[in-house]
Design an enzyme around this catalytic site. Structure first.
Site, PDB file in Angstrom:
ATOM      1  N   LYS A 194       0.897  -1.115  -0.140  1.00 14.55           N
ATOM      2  CA  LYS A 194      -0.031  -0.066   0.031  1.00 14.55           C
ATOM      3  C   LYS A 194       0.983   1.481   0.015  1.00 14.55           C
ATOM      4  O   LYS A 194       1.600   1.481   0.834  1.00 14.55           O
ATOM      5  CB  LYS A 194      -0.954   0.101   1.225  1.00 14.55           C
ATOM      6  CG  LYS A 194      -1.751   1.288   1.347  1.00 14.55           C
ATOM      7  CD  LYS A 194      -2.834   1.259   2.324  1.00 14.55           C
ATOM      8  CE  LYS A 194      -3.685   2.571   2.349  1.00 14.55           C
ATOM      9  NZ  LYS A 194      -4.707   2.414   3.622  1.00 14.55           N
ATOM     10  N   LYS A 247      -2.238  -1.494  -3.646  1.00 14.47           N
ATOM     11  CA  LYS A 247      -2.969  -0.415  -3.757  1.00 14.47           C
ATOM     12  C   LYS A 247      -2.179   0.801  -3.726  1.00 14.47           C
ATOM     13  O   LYS A 247      -1.260   1.041  -2.986  1.00 14.47           O
ATOM     14  CB  LYS A 247      -3.780  -0.515  -2.296  1.00 14.47           C
ATOM     15  CG  LYS A 247      -4.526   0.733  -2.111  1.00 14.47           C
ATOM     16  CD  LYS A 247      -5.399   0.623  -0.930  1.00 14.47           C
ATOM     17  CE  LYS A 247      -5.955   1.648  -0.617  1.00 14.47           C
ATOM     18  NZ  LYS A 247      -6.732   1.873   0.614  1.00 14.47           N
TER      19      LYS A 247
END
Ligand code: PBG
Length: 322
Positions: A194, A247
């Protein structure tokens, strides 16, 4: 010329026959935003078509999606400011809005797959994913809170726990807590790679969860790095993650490919709020063919190696293929 690749493109049927990647509703997870109240629907300005919904309306939305064959949902709670504090106490409240709504969803639709979010930011007065002390984000102290949060969500009926906080060691810590409490069947989809991204802007509008000071660069990854994603993947794999997620997705297709090539676990890509907002904005202006761009973007994630895509386009994609 013996090789004429165009022969395999000469008709729709042949093109379909040799098509390497397909989009399917089975691969999609639809993020939903929950607010307190009854019959309440509040628009998220930077995410046209996506609303914050009270539990009763959320049930209706889920019912409509299930009819379209869309079965998996990731629910995020928008918590009122007065319930936020430094320790994210409301995130541990078994009777809070979030766990009670998860319970309600699973009672009404046991067949729906519900993924929950583990991180402090929706409940934190600091707007950070971890515990803040003297301007620093504490790692190990945060793990205790995350594990308790995960237990509350598992007890409420969550099928998949999604730690989105990027603290070190959280997957193993949460796995152990779940197992010790009998939740061996509850899965973990780790936000493995992330990044500290500007693409989360509209999501932070939706939850009013932007950091009150500083940024998230001491825990989320540097957008310039890709090898580091393998290290994060190795840790999550050994700590017991069931899925690895990248992400954002669109600017990180190479990272999706790297994880796909290095791990046997299913790889998820999070097509985040800012990616959605850009397509919607250009579509509204008539500058792009929104639906074709949407499908091309989702397909690029599949091609890169994503088995699963979390996307705000999930419902409209399901509608378009129905
Ligand atoms: C926070 C969290 C974020 C998103 C999901 N969980 C934002 C952040 O890290 O600040 C972003 C999702 C999106 O932009 O669609 N734990």
């Amino acid at each position: 010329m013996f090789n004429r690749p165009r022969r395999n493109r000469k008709s729709a049927a042949i093109r379909n026959m040799v098509q390497e990647n397909w989009l399917s509703v089975n691969d999609l997870i639809y993020p939903l935003f929950l607010i307190d109240g009854k019959n309440k629907k509040s628009e998220i300005k930077s995410m046209p078509g996506i609303n914050r919904l009270s539990a009763d309306l959320l049930l209706k939305e889920i019912e409509a999606c299930l009819k379209l064959g869309l079965n998996t949902f990731c629910v995020f709670p928008a918590i009122e400011d007065k319930l936020k504090d430094k320790k994210a106490t409301e995130g541990l409240n078994k009777k809070g809005l979030y766990p009670s709504t998860i319970k309600l969803i699973k009672k009404n639709f046991p067949e729906a797959v519900i993924m929950t979010d583990v991180a402090m930011d929706p409940y934190s007065s600091d707007g950070h994913d971890g515990l803040v002390k003297d301007g620093k984000i504490l790692n190990d102290e945060t793990l205790e809170i995350l594990a308790k949060m995960a237990l509350v969500q598992a007890e409420a009926g969550a099928d998949i726990i999604g730690p989105s906080d990027m603290m070190d060691g959280r997957v193993g810590f949460i796995r152990e807590a779940l197992d010790e409490n009998g939740f061996t069947d509850v899965s973990i989809m780790s936000y493995t790679a992330k990044y500290a991204s500007a693409f989360y802007g509209p999501f932070r509008d939706a939850l009013d969860s932007a950091p009150k000071f500083g940024d998230k660069k001491t825990y989320q990854m540097n957008p310039a790095n890709s090898k580091e994603a393998i290290l994060e993947g190795e840790l999550d794999f050994t700590e017991g993650a069931d899925f690895l997620m990248v992400k954002p997705a669109l600017s990180y297709l190479d990272v999706i490919k790297i994880l796909k090539d290095n791990f046997t676990l299913p790889i998820a890509a999070y097509n985040v709020s800012g990616e959605y907002a850009m397509v919607k904005a250009a579509g509204a202006k008539g500058w792009i063919d929104e639906k074709r761009v949407r499908d091309e973007i989702l397909l690029s994630m599949k091609r890169a190696g994503a088995d699963i895509i979390l996307t705000y386009f999930a419902k409209e994609f399901a509608q378009s293929v129905k």
